[in-house]
Design an enzyme around this catalytic site. Structure first.
Site, PDB file in Angstrom:
ATOM      1  N   SER A  60       0.848  -1.083  -0.153  1.00  0.00           N
ATOM      2  CA  SER A  60      -0.110   0.125  -0.202  1.00  0.00           C
ATOM      3  C   SER A  60       0.732   0.851  -0.321  1.00  0.00           C
ATOM      4  O   SER A  60       1.718   1.642   0.651  1.00  0.00           O
ATOM      5  CB  SER A  60      -1.267   0.321   1.384  1.00  0.00           C
ATOM      6  OG  SER A  60      -1.986  -0.832   1.279  1.00  0.00           O
ATOM      7  N   SER A 105       3.964   4.013   3.409  1.00  0.00           N
ATOM      8  CA  SER A 105       3.723   2.711   2.642  1.00  0.00           C
ATOM      9  C   SER A 105       3.784   1.897   3.354  1.00  0.00           C
ATOM     10  O   SER A 105       4.481   1.591   4.703  1.00  0.00           O
ATOM     11  CB  SER A 105       5.157   2.349   1.576  1.00  0.00           C
ATOM     12  OG  SER A 105       4.628   1.518   0.430  1.00  0.00           O
ATOM     13  N   LYS A 106       3.383   0.668   3.195  1.00  0.00           N
ATOM     14  CA  LYS A 106       3.112  -0.505   4.458  1.00  0.00           C
ATOM     15  C   LYS A 106       3.567  -2.219   2.784  1.00  0.00           C
ATOM     16  O   LYS A 106       2.269  -1.863   1.984  1.00  0.00           O
ATOM     17  CB  LYS A 106       2.488  -0.832   5.248  1.00  0.00           C
ATOM     18  CG  LYS A 106       2.730  -1.544   6.271  1.00  0.00           C
ATOM     19  CD  LYS A 106       3.951  -0.910   6.821  1.00  0.00           C
ATOM     20  CE  LYS A 106       4.626  -2.078   8.385  1.00  0.00           C
ATOM     21  NZ  LYS A 106       4.784  -1.496   8.913  1.00  0.00           N
ATOM     22  N   GLY A 107       3.816  -3.516   3.298  1.00  0.00           N
ATOM     23  CA  GLY A 107       3.656  -3.869   2.875  1.00  0.00           C
ATOM     24  C   GLY A 107       3.421  -5.759   3.504  1.00  0.00           C
ATOM     25  O   GLY A 107       3.780  -5.529   4.732  1.00  0.00           O
ATOM     26  N   ASP A 148       9.528  -5.699   9.105  1.00  0.00           N
ATOM     27  CA  ASP A 148       8.095  -5.391  10.438  1.00  0.00           C
ATOM     28  C   ASP A 148       8.047  -6.838  10.358  1.00  0.00           C
ATOM     29  O   ASP A 148       9.175  -8.279  11.057  1.00  0.00           O
ATOM     30  CB  ASP A 148       7.147  -4.753   9.895  1.00  0.00           C
ATOM     31  CG  ASP A 148       5.960  -4.980  10.693  1.00  0.00           C
ATOM     32  OD1 ASP A 148       6.247  -3.212  10.778  1.00  0.00           O
ATOM     33  OD2 ASP A 148       5.352  -5.186  10.735  1.00  0.00           O
TER      34      ASP A 148
END
Ligand code: NAD
Length: 475
Positions: A60, A105-107, A148
């Site tokens: 995202s 952002s992040k995944g 993460d």
């Protein structure tokens, strides 16, 4: 959780709304900042154990007001689009708060990493990275992931190598991901960074006695009773540093299989070894093991550090939480509803945006190091030492010449003559960042009408900075 609560992303949006009500943003700009710009869903197959396994992953991008955008990649079975979008939004605000020049952002990949061996995980990670790289969703100038939950240095090294294989002439390839091991372009102090940042954050809180008094506490960190949930990367380092360097007592550690409690304080290193060796906390000698770990969140202590996952303090248990000070080392551990209950009780909450920003701060240093292609301290360390030596030798000469009988304190000379290496510089930069960000938050907390708590203060500082960037772009 018995009571219906908003999802993680709605919780973040509601917290955002609380802040913007106290700000003077145009409705259009407010909406532009709130929304998640895009989420890419990828489904891919990998041949494993004689058959094709299909995996689902997300990346995202919440806000591109600054590029590259930045945010970790999480490996967990519970990963959903809602969760990834919430975490991406938090990254936008977090980066703004600590002045890391990135968008958010992040995944995430829906996977139980413990179900696969190392070679299998490498194949899965490389394939996931391939899907993202070919769409510029991993790129040194556009989108830079980091570790993460469920990922670490190993996965980041695979991603960096995958990018380099697909972009053989990109001289900045190593800057495509952070959290790499030092031998693969990483930086000293990145693994400990988020936990170290939690320690620096607490030290800064305790430099302000009036803030400490809001939590009905006094004095310093020495002797404070601390309960930590999650002894992974973040929780382990935070608990270790707080107990070994600041004299805090770790009176509770909560993991997947229950909790350990001890009024005398737990030795974090020993618990970590037991966890690594046995896969759980059960059977650790010299402490009481309780099977219902979540219940220990409600035990009396001075500081509670949720450092595992989101939503663990919710409408169902918030009223029973006794800790007067909670520092959100995990992202989103307190739901919107629980946050209201705790605020009414007078609990001081150091919010995730700030509390776990140590990781992205040191990731920023790593990215700069990769782009400059030189280790921090390489140019100045010996010059610094030579200058210090000059001063020490002059003092010793003066003392001898004038018969003054001066003697430098034991250990001083060695310490003074040691130039700053990369780890020292990274810790210094992180400490500075955590202090300055806290001061920006507390200025709003204490100085602005209607601001009740540090979370809303953190959002206001962050949203204000994002809004300024958008305005300067002509929006
Ligand atoms: P990790 O995978 O290293 O550790 C998580 C730990 O929590 C593990 O030890 C796991 O066993 C434990 N855990 C999982 N479910 C649990 C449960 N129900 N009860 C108790 N313990 C449980 O992950 P991490 O990198 O330490 O991340 C933890 C949190 O910190 C996440 O919310 C993450 O988003 C946040 N965070 C991490 C970083 C980073 O640099 N790693 C940076 C910022 C924020």
């Amino acid at each position: 959780m018995a009571v219906q609560e908003p999802g993680f992303r709605d919780s973040v949006d509601l917290m955002f709304d609380r802040a913007v009500r106290l700000m003077d943003l145009s409705p259009g700009l407010e909406q532009k900042i709130r929304v998640c710009n895009s989420t890419y869903t990828v489904r891919f197959g990998v041949r494993l154990r004689g058959k094709i396994e299909t995996f689902t992953g997300y990346r995202s991008v919440h806000s591109e007001h600054m590029e590259p955008v930045k945010g970790g990649i999480r490996y967990a079975l519970a990963v959903t689009q809602d969760e990834v979008e919430a975490l991406a939004a938090l990254m936008t605000y977090k980066c703004a708060l600590v002045e890391a020049p990135f968008g958010g952002s992040k995944g995430g990949l829906c996977i139980d990493p413990r179900a696969w061996d190392e070679q299998e995980l490498e194949s899965i990670t490389r394939r996931f990275a391939y899907e993202l790289i070919k769409r510029d969703l991993i790129h040194p100038a556009q989108n830079v992931p980091a570790p993460d939950m469920g990922t670490g240095e190993r996965e980041m090294a695979w991603i960096a190598d995958q990018y380099a294989r697909m972009n053989t002439t990109d001289i900045n390839a190593r800057a495509c991901v952070t959290g790499k091991p030092p031998h693969a372009g990483g930086i000293q102090g990145r693994v400990e960074a988020t936990g170290r940042g939690v320690q620096f954050a607490l030290r800064e809180v305790f430099r302000h006695p009036e803030d400490v008094a809001r939590a009905h506490l006094s004095g310093g960190l020495d002797g404070k009773r601390v309960i930590v949930q999650g002894l992974g990367n973040v929780g382990y380092h935070a608990a270790k540093f707080l107990s070994e360097e600041d004299g805090a007592l770790i009176t509770g550690i909560i993991e997947r299989d229950g909790a350990l409690v001890s009024d005398a304080g737990l030795e974090v290193e020993a618990v970590k070894h037991h966890l690594a060796a046995t896969g759980g906390l059960h059977g650790f000698p010299g402490a009481t093991w309780l099977p219902d770990g979540a219940k220990v969140l409600e035990a009396p202590c001075d500081i509670l550090i949720p450092a595992a996952l989101e939503g663990v303090i919710h409408l169902g248990n918030a009223a029973r939480i006794q800790a007067p000070l909670i520092i959100e080392a995990a992202n989103g551990p307190i739901t919107f509803g629980a946050d209201e209950i705790l605020r009414q009780k007078g609990t001081v909450i150091v919010p995730d945006l700030y509390a776990n920003a140590g990781g992205v701060t040191v990731s920023y240093f790593e990215w700069v190091k990769n782009l400059s292609h030189i280790r921090f301290g390489r140019m100045q360390r010996r010059a610094e030492e030579a200058r210090s030596r000059l001063l020490v030798e002059e003092l010793e000469r003066l003392s001898a010449d004038k018969n003054l009988g001066w003697a430098l304190a034991p250990g001083f000379k060695e310490q003074f003559l040691t130039g700053s290496d990369e780890l020292v510089l990274v810790r210094s930069g992180l400490d500075d960042t955590m202090r300055i960000a806290y001061q920006a938050m507390r200025e709003v907390w204490h100085g602005r009408t209607g601001v009740e708590d540090l979370r809303v203060a953190a959002y206001i500082v962050a949203i204000d900075r994002v809004a300024k960037t958008y305005r300067s772009k002509g929006l």
